[in-house]
Design an enzyme around this catalytic site. Sequence first.
Site: not given
Ligand code: UD1
Ligand code: UDP
Length: 395
Positions: A97, A119, A133, A210, A212, A243
């Site tokens: 999602d 999923e 999501e 983490h 939004r 995160h």
């Molecule tokens: C995204 C997904 C969310 C998922 C989550 C898992 C969307 C809208 N959101 O949210 O559904 O649960 O991933 O973690 O698709 N960033 C880094 N390095 C990284 C990753 C992220 O610096 O490796 C920072 C960047 O500044 C980026 C920000 O995190 O702009 C947000 O990342 P983004 O993918 O937009 O949102 P998540 O909260 O990670």
């Molecule tokens: N996870 C990880 N390292 C971390 C935090 C989470 O590998 O520091 C793994 C966790 O075990 C799970 C997945 O990331 O498998 C969940 O991801 P996240 O919480 O980012 O996204 P969501 O499941 O909420 O979409």
Amino acid sequence: MKIKVLAVFGTRPEAIKMAPLVRLLKESREIKCTVAVTAQHREMLDQVLSLFNIIPEYDLDIMKERQSLSDITSAALKGLEKVICSSDPDIVLVHGDTTTTLAASLAAFYQQKRVGHVEAGLRTGNKWFPFPEEINRKLTGSLADIHFAPTRNAKENLIREGVEPEWIFVTGNTVIDALKTTVDERYVFSTPLLNVIDYKNKKVVLVTAHRRENFGQPLENICMAIRDLVEEFPEVEVIYPVHYNPSVRDTVFPILGDVEKVHLIDPLDTREMHNLINKSYFLLTDSGGLQEEAPALGKPVLVLRDVTERPEGVDAGTVRVVGTCREGIFKEAVKLLADESEYRKMSGAINPYGDGYASKRIYHAILYYFGLEQKRPQDFIYESTGCLKGERQFD
Ligand code: UD1
Ligand code: UDP
């Protein structure tokens, strides 16, 4: 002629859950599997790719600091148009999602390609929770031709929305396939701090947050509740892999950065994380994936949200939705810390999310869909005795 499958993902959880499936498809004689990553996440995606030895054929490298939803959608949609045109797949596989999921399904639809949704069918029924999501997965469900629902409940959600039951397969969640390869009772961490924690005499609370919709006040409340907990319970030690999102770090570090017994660390790689879950006392999290992993390892989960799309863990008693108010989180955590029988009630290992054979079911469902197998794969049926240690053979 082999069936051409293009697997697309972009974030950490998609990668973790697609990894076992990609590995299986890459080994298959009937399928040619190509991988495209949007890299909506960068470091957090690369951690997973390197752990599971996946080298994507295409990498759009779209991540920007503080990216907006339209940034991700437009960059992924445009980039994937080229990828789909050049790889010309028979089916595009997407997961879950995220915004990558939606953009990839739409890009496939625009090129008139079939879409398989892994999923599929998770719903809260509330358009704003989780944001974005719930809408990402609903729209992806509308674009998909074949739906891999992890549970029976997810299948029923799809049927209620008018999806043809013939093309819904109940597979279990591939995260359980991944978990089977990572957890080891004798595991030694590569993060030094995690080897010096006294897991026997301390109560280690593992935290992630983490989402939004929790930015701002809710995340502040969560952090304040954590502070309350370590002040009240000397035996509690908190580990919080934070995160990389600056919107998360800007809230968490000022409140918890100097608190003794709260360890703020960088995101862990998946193997470290899964083994840390296995050693922790309970989890406080707003994550989706952790709500599936922790029950399989017998760890109670307090969910830092008002609703969940994963009711199975709640029904089984291992997961409790506690919201994001400071006092509410504290009160529920106290129950687990101060009341042994309450803790025991929530810590029985259950595995409503899979038996470790989800990828295999998806693989057979793809062959069935394309007419290479005559027999439909059997649905995953949750048996309350099913847990990691007692899984049954798929075939
Ligand atoms: C995204 C997904 C969310 C998922 C989550 C898992 C969307 C809208 N959101 O949210 O559904 O649960 O991933 O973690 O698709 N960033 C880094 N390095 C990284 C990753 C992220 O610096 O490796 C920072 C960047 O500044 C980026 C920000 O995190 O702009 C947000 O990342 P983004 O993918 O937009 O949102 P998540 O909260 O990670
Ligand atoms: N996870 C990880 N390292 C971390 C935090 C989470 O590998 O520091 C793994 C966790 O075990 C799970 C997945 O990331 O498998 C969940 O991801 P996240 O919480 O980012 O996204 P969501 O499941 O909420 O979409």
